[in-house]
Motif scaffolding. Structure first.
Motif, PDB file in Angstrom:
ATOM      1  N   ALA A 126       3.844   1.262  10.971  1.00 50.13           N
ATOM      2  CA  ALA A 126       4.449   0.776   9.716  1.00 50.13           C
ATOM      3  C   ALA A 126       5.907   1.218   9.681  1.00 50.13           C
ATOM      4  N   VAL A 130       2.884  -2.047   3.960  1.00 49.37           N
ATOM      5  CA  VAL A 130       2.762  -0.626   3.637  1.00 49.37           C
ATOM      6  C   VAL A 130       4.129  -0.156   3.144  1.00 49.37           C
ATOM      7  N   VAL A 165       0.816  -1.213   0.000  1.00 50.86           N
ATOM      8  CA  VAL A 165       0.000   0.000   0.000  1.00 50.86           C
ATOM      9  C   VAL A 165       0.852   1.266   0.000  1.00 50.86           C
ATOM     10  N   LEU A 180      -0.084   5.042   1.154  1.00 54.15           N
ATOM     11  CA  LEU A 180      -1.177   5.763   1.817  1.00 54.15           C
ATOM     12  C   LEU A 180      -0.907   7.266   1.790  1.00 54.15           C
ATOM     13  N   LEU A 186      -3.948   2.447   8.901  1.00 51.96           N
ATOM     14  CA  LEU A 186      -2.682   1.714   9.118  1.00 51.96           C
ATOM     15  C   LEU A 186      -2.860   0.608  10.148  1.00 51.96           C
ATOM     16  N   ALA A 204       7.847   1.390   6.283  1.00 50.40           N
ATOM     17  CA  ALA A 204       7.370   2.214   5.162  1.00 50.40           C
ATOM     18  C   ALA A 204       8.259   3.436   4.974  1.00 50.40           C
TER      19      ALA A 204
END
Ligand SMILES: Cc1cc2nc3c(=O)[nH]c(=O)nc-3n(C[C@H](O)[C@H](O)[C@H](O)COP(=O)(O)OP(=O)(O)OC[C@H]3O[C@@H](n4cnc5c(N)ncnc54)[C@H](O)[C@@H]3O)c2cc1C
Length: 581
Positions: A113, A88, A37, A39, A78, A116
Motif C-alpha cells: 500500500a 488503504v 481503509v 488498518l 493488505l 497509505a
C-alpha cells in the motif's frame, strides 16, 4: 480470504466508543467495503481495541477501521485488500511487537500500500526507533502512547494525514479522463499539468486499459488523434495543448484588478510565501505562475529538512497547503501564465504576459527560481517525455512498478528521487559522474539509499546515449568508471543534473550576473541603480522590483530560505511603498 477484518466503522460519527472492543469481526466483503481503509496493528489486545475504537470514533464515517493482532496478519489483510482493489488510507502500527516490529511491518506494508500514510505507535522509550523509522519507512508520524485525550493528541494528526491522503486519492479518481500513450510527450505533459495543478483526473493508457479503447470508440475518436481529454461537461478535446486544456478547465484565471500593489512572478516556495504575506498584510496581490504552484519543491517527493516537519513532507503537499493558504488570505493566483517582459512606466511596473496583456503594479517580486538543465546527449532530446524525464515526474512513478529505472545525478534531488522510485520500481540505478556521493548529497540521504536493497549507486558512470524504439526509451548506453561502455535495458530515466535561471525576459531591464541570476542590494547598486538612496536588501537594479529565492544571485538553494526571502521581500515592499523614491 482473510480471516479477520474488523470494525466496519458503520457507526461512524462521534458517538460513544464503548461497543467497538466487543465487535465481532466482519468479513471484508460487506457493503461498506468500498470505504478506504485504516488498518491498525498491535499485539496487545487492549491497546489494539483502544486505538481502533478511537479511530472509529473520529473517522468511522469516512473510513473503514480494520485491525490485526500482528504484523503478519496485517500484511495478509493488505494483500487481500490490494487484490480487491480497495484503497488503504492509513496504516497504524505499534513498534513493539514480538515477531515483526512495527518498523519491519511498515517496511513490507509499504510495498502493498505505497500511497497509505504511515503512523507508528511508540512508548517514550522507543522514540529513537521511531525517529530512525522516519527514514527507513518514510514514516509520516510517530504517536506517543497513551494518546489521551484523542481530541488533542490523535484526531488532529490523523485528520491532517487523511485529508492529505484524500486530496491525492481524489485527484486520481475523478473528473477529467485523459486517454493516451504512456510514452508520448504530449500525453505526459497533460498528465503532469493536471497532477501538478491538482485537477482530479484519471489517466487511461491506450495500450493497457481496455476501458480506454472502449471510450475512444464511444466518443468516435481515432487513435491517431491521441491524447484525448474527456471533460466532465461531456466535451472531447483531441490533442489539446496544455494551455487549451487549462483554459477549458478554468485553471488559468483572468486578473481581477486593473492595478495591483504587488505582482509576484513565480509560484515556488518564495512566490507562495510572498503571496501569503502580501495578501495577509493588506497588499492587493497577484501571483503569476508558468506551470503549477510549488515550483521545484513541488517536484520533491520528500522534503526532509523543512523546519517543523520532523517526518518530512512531500513537495506537492507543501504546494497544496501554501496555495490554499495564499488563496484563503486573498491572493489571486494566475497559473499557466508566463511573464515574458517587464516595463517601467513612471511609478508603475508592468509585467507582460505570454497570453497577451500586462499586469500593472506598484511593486514586483521576481521569484522565478531555476529550471532543470536538459542533457543534449545523443537520444535524450528525442526521447524526452517518452521514457526520459526531467525532475521527479511523480506522475510516472506508478507506471514504473516492477521496472528498471535509472536516476542520473548525485545531488539531493536525485537522491530523493531514487528513494521515492525504490518504492515502485524493482530496480533503481543511480548514475553518478563523481566518484562518491559525499560531496554532493546530504548524509541522511546517503544512509537512506545505502539501506535500500533495490537501489544501486554507480559512481564514476555516465549515460552517453539513449536508444529507443517505437518512440520510447528502451536502453541507455552507459560508460563505466573504467571507460568501458555497455548497453543496458532501461524502462524510464529521470535526470537531475543541475539547474539554471530563465531570466531572458528581463534582458536590458534588470541587472543579472553572467549566469542569469538576478543581482540585489549592494550588488545591484553597482549595476545601473538609478537612485541616491541605497537599494533595499532584496531590491534589484530597478527600484520597486524585488527578487526572492533561487533566482537571486548568491541565494541559498533551499525551501526554507526561499520562503524566508519571499516573506522578507514583502516587508521590504512596505518600506518601499512608504517612501518609494
Ligand atoms: C527534486 C528536488 C528536491 C529538492 N529537495 C529539497 C529539500 O529537501 N530541501 C530543500 O530545502 N530544498 C530542496 N530543493 C530545492 C528547493 O526546492 C528550491 O530551493 C526551492 O523550490 C526554490 O524556491 P523558489 O520559489 O525560489 O523557486 P522554484 O521552486 O524554482 O519556483 C519558481 C517558479 O517560478 C515559475 N516561473 C519561472 N519563470 C516564470 C515566468 N517567467 N513566469 C511565470 N512563472 C515562472 C516556475 O514554473 C516555478 O514554479 C529541492 C529541489 C528539487 C528540484
Amino acid at each position: 480470504m482473510v480471516p479477520v477484518a474488523c470494525d466496519e466503522g458503520a457507526g461512524g460519527g462521534r458517538g460513544p466508543p464503548s461497543r467497538v472492543g466487543a465487535l465481532a469481526c466482519a468479513p471484508v466483503s460487506e457493503p461498506t467495503a468500498r470505504k478506504p481503509v485504516i488498518l491498525a496493528v498491535d499485539d496487545e489486545p487492549a491497546v489494539l481495541a483502544a486505538v481502533a475504537r478511537d479511530l472509529r470514533r473520529g473517522f468511522g464515517a469516512r473510513f473503514r477501521v480494520m485491525r490485526a493482532a500482528s504484523g503478519a496478519e496485517g500484511l495478509e489483510i493488505l494483500g487481500e485488500l490490494r487484490k480487491r482493489g480497495d484503497q488503504v488510507a492509513l496504516l497504524v502500527a505499534d513498534q513493539r511487537m514480538p515477531s515483526l516490529s512495527g518498523t519491519d511491518y511498515l517496511l513490507q506494508a509499504r510495498r502493498l500500500a505505497p500511497e497509505a500514510k504511515r503512523v507508528l505507535l511508540t512508548a517514550y522509550a522507543d522514540t529513537e526507533a521511531a525517529i530512525a523509522a522516519i527514514n527507513e519507512v518514510a514514516l509520516d508520524y510517530y504517536l506517543l502512547k497513551p494518546w489521551d485525550p484523542p481530541e488533542e493528541h490523535l484526531f488532529p494528526v490523523v485528520e491532517d494525514l487523511l485529508v492529505t491522503w484524500e486530496s491525492g486519492a481524489a485527484l486520481e479518481s475523478g473528473g477529467v479522463r485523459v486517454i493516451g500513450h504512456r510514452f508520448s510527450k504530449a500525453s505526459h505533459d497533460l498528465r503532469d499539468f493536471l497532477a501538478r495543478n491538482r485537477v482530479p483526473a484519471r489517466w487511461l493508457d491506450i495500450e493497457r486499459d481496455g476501458e480506454a479503447r472502449e471510450l475512444l470508440t464511444v466518443v468516435g475518436v481515432d487513435a491517431a488523434n491521441l491524447p484525448v481529454a474527456l471533460l466532465e461537461d461531456g466535451s472531447v478535446l483531441e490533442r489539446p495543448t496544455v494551455l487549451e486544456l487549462a483554459e477549458r478547465l478554468g485553471v488559468s484565471a483572468q486578473p481581477l484588478a486593473e492595478h495591483y500593489d504587488l505582482v509576484i512572478v513565480g509560484g515556488g516556495p518564495a512566490g507562495l510565501a510572498a503571496a501569503v504575506y502580501g495578501a495577509s498584510e493588506g497588499l492587493r496581490t497577484v501571483m503569476v505562475e508558468r506551470e503549477a504552484p510549488g515550483g521545484q519543491a513541488g517536484q520533491s517527493s520528500r522534503i526532509e529538512n523543512y523546519l517543523g516537519f520532523p517526518a518530512g513532507l512531500s513537495g506537492s503537499d507543501l504546494a497544496r497547503r501554501a496555495t490554499d493558504q495564499a488563496r484563503r488570505l486573498g491572493a489571486e493566483l494566475l497559473t499557466v501564465q508566463e511573464a515574458v517582459g517587464l516595463r517601467v512606466e513612471g511609478s508603475a511596473r508592468l509585467v507582460e504576459l505570454s497570453g497577451g496583456g500586462a499586469l500593472s503594479a506598484s511593486c514586483v517580486i521576481v521569484a522565478s527560481g531555476v529550471s532543470y538543465r536538459q542533457l543534449d546527449t545523443p537520444g535524450f532530446p528525442e526521447l524526452t517525455g517518452a521514457g526520459i524525464y526531467y525532475g521527479a515526474a511523480m506522475t510516472e512513478a506508478r507506471a514504473c512498478a516492477d521496472q528498471h529505472v535509472v536516476v542520473i545525478g548525485g545531488a539531493n534531488s536525485a537522491g530523493q528521487a531514487a528513494v521515492y522510485f525504490s518504492g515502485y520500481a524493482s530496480r533503481v540505478s543511480m548514475l553518478v559522474r563523481a566518484d562518491s556521493l559525499a560531496k554532493s548529497m546530504s548524509h541522511y540521504l546517503i544512509e537512506q539509499i545505502a539501506g535500500l536493497p533495490n537501489v544501486e549507486v554507480r559512481t564514476g558512470t555516465e549515460a552517453v546515449a539513449a536508444e529507443g524504439s517505437q518512440g520510447r526509451l528502451h536502453a541507455l548506453r552507459i560508460r563505466g568508471a573504467d571507460g568501458s561502455e555497455s548497453l543496458e535495458d532501461v524502462d524510464a530515466c529521470f535526470v537531475f543534473v543541475g539547474a539554471a535561471p530563465r531570466t531572458d525576459w528581463l534582458d536590458g531591464v534588470v541587472a543579472r550576473d553572467e549566469r542569469g541570476f538576478i543581482l540585489a542590494g549592494t550588488d545591484a547598486r553597482e549595476h545601473g541603480w538609478p537612485l541616491r538612496r541605497e537599494p533595499l536588501v532584496l531590491e534589484t537594479s530597478v527600484p520597486g522590483v524585488f527578487v526572492a529565492g533561487d533566482v537571486r544571485a548568491r541565494s541559498i538553494k533551499r525551501v526554507a530560505s526561499a520562503v524566508g526571502e519571499g516573506s522578507m521581500a514583502v516587508s521590504l515592499i512596505h518600506e518601499y511603498l512608504a517612501a518609494p523614491a
